[in-house]
Design a protein around this motif. Structure first.
Motif, PDB file in Angstrom:
ATOM      1  N   ARG A   1      12.183 -75.305 -80.078  1.00 53.53           N
ATOM      2  CA  ARG A   1      11.853 -74.288 -79.083  1.00 53.53           C
ATOM      3  C   ARG A   1      10.452 -73.774 -79.339  1.00 53.53           C
ATOM      4  O   ARG A   1       9.865 -74.011 -80.386  1.00 53.53           O
ATOM      5  CB  ARG A   1      12.863 -73.150 -79.107  1.00 53.53           C
ATOM      6  N   ARG A   2       9.932 -73.055 -78.336  1.00 51.34           N
ATOM      7  CA  ARG A   2       8.607 -72.448 -78.459  1.00 51.34           C
ATOM      8  C   ARG A   2       8.657 -71.309 -79.489  1.00 51.34           C
ATOM      9  O   ARG A   2       9.653 -70.585 -79.595  1.00 51.34           O
ATOM     10  CB  ARG A   2       8.156 -71.911 -77.116  1.00 51.34           C
ATOM     11  N   PHE A   3       7.582 -71.155 -80.214  1.00 53.95           N
ATOM     12  CA  PHE A   3       7.398 -70.050 -81.155  1.00 53.95           C
ATOM     13  C   PHE A   3       7.643 -68.709 -80.469  1.00 53.95           C
ATOM     14  O   PHE A   3       7.240 -68.505 -79.325  1.00 53.95           O
ATOM     15  CB  PHE A   3       5.954 -70.099 -81.683  1.00 53.95           C
ATOM     16  N   GLU A   4       8.297 -67.817 -81.174  1.00 51.40           N
ATOM     17  CA  GLU A   4       8.477 -66.424 -80.742  1.00 51.40           C
ATOM     18  C   GLU A   4       7.940 -65.519 -81.847  1.00 51.40           C
ATOM     19  O   GLU A   4       7.902 -65.924 -83.017  1.00 51.40           O
ATOM     20  CB  GLU A   4       9.963 -66.134 -80.503  1.00 51.40           C
ATOM     21  N   SER A   5       7.574 -64.301 -81.493  1.00 53.86           N
ATOM     22  CA  SER A   5       6.936 -63.415 -82.476  1.00 53.86           C
ATOM     23  C   SER A   5       7.797 -63.198 -83.719  1.00 53.86           C
ATOM     24  O   SER A   5       7.275 -63.043 -84.819  1.00 53.86           O
ATOM     25  CB  SER A   5       6.567 -62.079 -81.838  1.00 53.86           C
ATOM     26  N   GLY A   6       9.119 -63.237 -83.581  1.00 51.74           N
ATOM     27  CA  GLY A   6      10.008 -63.073 -84.731  1.00 51.74           C
ATOM     28  C   GLY A   6       9.959 -64.229 -85.718  1.00 51.74           C
ATOM     29  O   GLY A   6      10.494 -64.130 -86.822  1.00 51.74           O
ATOM     30  N   ASP A   7       9.299 -65.318 -85.342  1.00 51.00           N
ATOM     31  CA  ASP A   7       9.168 -66.484 -86.222  1.00 51.00           C
ATOM     32  C   ASP A   7       7.984 -66.369 -87.178  1.00 51.00           C
ATOM     33  O   ASP A   7       7.818 -67.224 -88.066  1.00 51.00           O
ATOM     34  CB  ASP A   7       8.951 -67.769 -85.393  1.00 51.00           C
ATOM     35  N   ALA A   8       7.150 -65.354 -87.012  1.00 51.19           N
ATOM     36  CA  ALA A   8       5.859 -65.303 -87.713  1.00 51.19           C
ATOM     37  C   ALA A   8       5.988 -65.426 -89.229  1.00 51.19           C
ATOM     38  O   ALA A   8       5.268 -66.220 -89.851  1.00 51.19           O
ATOM     39  CB  ALA A   8       5.103 -64.033 -87.337  1.00 51.19           C
ATOM     40  N   ASP A   9       6.869 -64.676 -89.850  1.00 49.48           N
ATOM     41  CA  ASP A   9       6.991 -64.738 -91.314  1.00 49.48           C
ATOM     42  C   ASP A   9       7.494 -66.108 -91.765  1.00 49.48           C
ATOM     43  O   ASP A   9       6.997 -66.662 -92.748  1.00 49.48           O
ATOM     44  CB  ASP A   9       7.918 -63.646 -91.838  1.00 49.48           C
ATOM     45  N   ASP A  10       8.482 -66.653 -91.063  1.00 52.61           N
ATOM     46  CA  ASP A  10       9.010 -67.972 -91.431  1.00 52.61           C
ATOM     47  C   ASP A  10       7.943 -69.055 -91.280  1.00 52.61           C
ATOM     48  O   ASP A  10       7.850 -69.968 -92.111  1.00 52.61           O
ATOM     49  CB  ASP A  10      10.231 -68.332 -90.585  1.00 52.61           C
ATOM     50  N   VAL A  11       7.134 -68.968 -90.230  1.00 52.51           N
ATOM     51  CA  VAL A  11       6.059 -69.933 -90.006  1.00 52.51           C
ATOM     52  C   VAL A  11       5.057 -69.864 -91.167  1.00 52.51           C
ATOM     53  O   VAL A  11       4.635 -70.887 -91.708  1.00 52.51           O
ATOM     54  CB  VAL A  11       5.376 -69.699 -88.640  1.00 52.51           C
ATOM     55  N   TRP A  12       4.685 -68.653 -91.552  1.00 51.29           N
ATOM     56  CA  TRP A  12       3.738 -68.487 -92.656  1.00 51.29           C
ATOM     57  C   TRP A  12       4.311 -69.100 -93.939  1.00 51.29           C
ATOM     58  O   TRP A  12       3.625 -69.847 -94.647  1.00 51.29           O
ATOM     59  CB  TRP A  12       3.406 -67.012 -92.861  1.00 51.29           C
ATOM     60  N   HIS A  13       5.561 -68.791 -94.250  1.00 54.06           N
ATOM     61  CA  HIS A  13       6.170 -69.295 -95.494  1.00 54.06           C
ATOM     62  C   HIS A  13       6.324 -70.810 -95.473  1.00 54.06           C
ATOM     63  O   HIS A  13       6.109 -71.466 -96.498  1.00 54.06           O
ATOM     64  CB  HIS A  13       7.500 -68.589 -95.762  1.00 54.06           C
ATOM     65  N   LEU A  14       6.667 -71.379 -94.312  1.00 57.68           N
ATOM     66  CA  LEU A  14       6.772 -72.836 -94.225  1.00 57.68           C
ATOM     67  C   LEU A  14       5.395 -73.472 -94.432  1.00 57.68           C
ATOM     68  O   LEU A  14       5.263 -74.465 -95.156  1.00 57.68           O
ATOM     69  CB  LEU A  14       7.377 -73.274 -92.890  1.00 57.68           C
ATOM     70  N   HIS A  15       4.377 -72.910 -93.822  1.00 56.95           N
ATOM     71  CA  HIS A  15       3.022 -73.428 -94.010  1.00 56.95           C
ATOM     72  C   HIS A  15       2.664 -73.449 -95.494  1.00 56.95           C
ATOM     73  O   HIS A  15       2.192 -74.463 -96.015  1.00 56.95           O
ATOM     74  CB  HIS A  15       2.024 -72.573 -93.219  1.00 56.95           C
ATOM     75  N   ARG A  16       2.880 -72.354 -96.181  1.00 61.06           N
ATOM     76  CA  ARG A  16       2.476 -72.257 -97.591  1.00 61.06           C
ATOM     77  C   ARG A  16       3.315 -73.183 -98.473  1.00 61.06           C
ATOM     78  O   ARG A  16       2.776 -73.879 -99.328  1.00 61.06           O
ATOM     79  CB  ARG A  16       2.571 -70.802 -98.066  1.00 61.06           C
ATOM     80  N   SER A  17       4.629 -73.228 -98.275  1.00 58.32           N
ATOM     81  CA  SER A  17       5.474 -74.064 -99.144  1.00 58.32           C
ATOM     82  C   SER A  17       5.249 -75.547 -98.887  1.00 58.32           C
ATOM     83  O   SER A  17       5.197 -76.346 -99.830  1.00 58.32           O
ATOM     84  CB  SER A  17       6.948 -73.702 -99.000  1.00 58.32           C
ATOM     85  N   ALA A  18       5.087 -75.944 -97.621  1.00 58.12           N
ATOM     86  CA  ALA A  18       4.849 -77.358 -97.313  1.00 58.12           C
ATOM     87  C   ALA A  18       3.477 -77.790 -97.814  1.00 58.12           C
ATOM     88  O   ALA A  18       3.320 -78.909 -98.319  1.00 58.12           O
ATOM     89  CB  ALA A  18       4.983 -77.605 -95.815  1.00 58.12           C
ATOM     90  N   SER A  19       2.483 -76.921 -97.710  1.00 50.67           N
ATOM     91  CA  SER A  19       1.143 -77.242 -98.213  1.00 50.67           C
ATOM     92  C   SER A  19       1.161 -77.403 -99.732  1.00 50.67           C
ATOM     93  O   SER A  19       0.550 -78.322-100.284  1.00 50.67           O
ATOM     94  CB  SER A  19       0.147 -76.147 -97.816  1.00 50.67           C
ATOM     95  N   GLU A  20       1.880 -76.530-100.394  1.00 51.81           N
ATOM     96  CA  GLU A  20       1.981 -76.611-101.853  1.00 51.81           C
ATOM     97  C   GLU A  20       2.692 -77.902-102.275  1.00 51.81           C
ATOM     98  O   GLU A  20       2.272 -78.568-103.228  1.00 51.81           O
ATOM     99  CB  GLU A  20       2.733 -75.404-102.405  1.00 51.81           C
ATOM    100  N   ALA A  21       3.717 -78.288-101.548  1.00 53.26           N
ATOM    101  CA  ALA A  21       4.499 -79.478-101.888  1.00 53.26           C
ATOM    102  C   ALA A  21       3.669 -80.757-101.847  1.00 53.26           C
ATOM    103  O   ALA A  21       3.961 -81.711-102.569  1.00 53.26           O
ATOM    104  CB  ALA A  21       5.714 -79.606-100.972  1.00 53.26           C
ATOM    105  N   VAL A  22       2.624 -80.784-100.985  1.00 56.16           N
ATOM    106  CA  VAL A  22       1.764 -81.980-100.899  1.00 56.16           C
ATOM    107  C   VAL A  22       0.432 -81.787-101.614  1.00 56.16           C
ATOM    108  O   VAL A  22      -0.454 -82.627-101.498  1.00 56.16           O
ATOM    109  CB  VAL A  22       1.545 -82.436 -99.432  1.00 56.16           C
ATOM    110  N   GLY A  23       0.300 -80.691-102.332  1.00 61.37           N
ATOM    111  CA  GLY A  23      -0.877 -80.489-103.154  1.00 61.37           C
ATOM    112  C   GLY A  23      -2.126 -80.051-102.433  1.00 61.37           C
ATOM    113  O   GLY A  23      -3.236 -80.237-102.947  1.00 61.37           O
ATOM    114  N   VAL A  24      -1.994 -79.452-101.256  1.00 62.25           N
ATOM    115  CA  VAL A  24      -3.183 -79.013-100.521  1.00 62.25           C
ATOM    116  C   VAL A  24      -3.202 -77.499-100.287  1.00 62.25           C
ATOM    117  O   VAL A  24      -3.975 -77.010 -99.496  1.00 62.25           O
ATOM    118  CB  VAL A  24      -3.348 -79.760 -99.173  1.00 62.25           C
TER     119      VAL A  24
END
Length: 160
Positions: free
Chosen positions: A9-32
């Motif tokens: 589904r399209r992003f909603e404002s309530g997704d903001a914290d989860d989006v941020w955490h996914l970005h950081r954890s996925a980036s860390e997992a691939v070393g970037v």
């Protein structure tokens, strides 16, 4: 909902914290993952940067868990830049990257874009494989935020 319980589904404002955490954890997992910086400001304002600008941002949930995400940021009337394609490390190797990429491509066509451009780091071999098997062509190499990257592009099918 799909048979495997994945909801796109399209992003909603309530997704903001989860989006941020996914970005950081996925980036860390691939070393970037580097220190937080202005290069991540788009994720602090997804609604304006992606959706209000004429693009889109898609999230994929499995139950309550944000499992994958990705955005389309308009470059011009014909070109969208694919940004922030992330899959939670716990859900990788299940085809979610390919599925969210396909969802974003469909949305790009419906928004009238003719091309998608993107970049990924040279170290993200899995991402390179996803893009190349989906028909993306390597068009250049360079450096972004201190990381060697590969630039890709794809001409979208759809009305001209």
């Amino acid at each position: 909902m799909s048979q495997d319980g994945v909801i796109f589904r399209r992003f909603e404002s309530g997704d903001a914290d989860d989006v941020w955490h996914l970005h950081r954890s996925a980036s860390e997992a691939v070393g970037v993952r580097g220190p937080e910086g202005t290069w991540e400001d788009d994720l602090r304002n997804v609604g304006e940067v992606y959706i209000a600008s004429g693009g889109d941002f898609v999230v994929a949930h499995i139950g309550p868990q944000l499992a994958a995400m990705g955005g389309l940021k308009p470059v011009d009337n014909d070109v969208a830049q694919l940004k922030r394609l992330r899959v939670d490390p716990a859900f990788q190797r299940r085809g979610l990257g390919r599925r969210i990429l396909s969802e974003l491509e469909s949305r790009a066509v419906s928004l009238g874009f003719k091309w998608i451009k993107l970049d990924t780091t040279k170290s993200q071999v899995g991402a390179q494989r996803v893009y190349e098997t989906a028909g993306y062509t390597r068009c250049a190499e360079g450096m972004l935020h201190g990381h060697p990257v590969i630039f890709y592009e794809k001409r979208l099918a759809g009305p001209d």
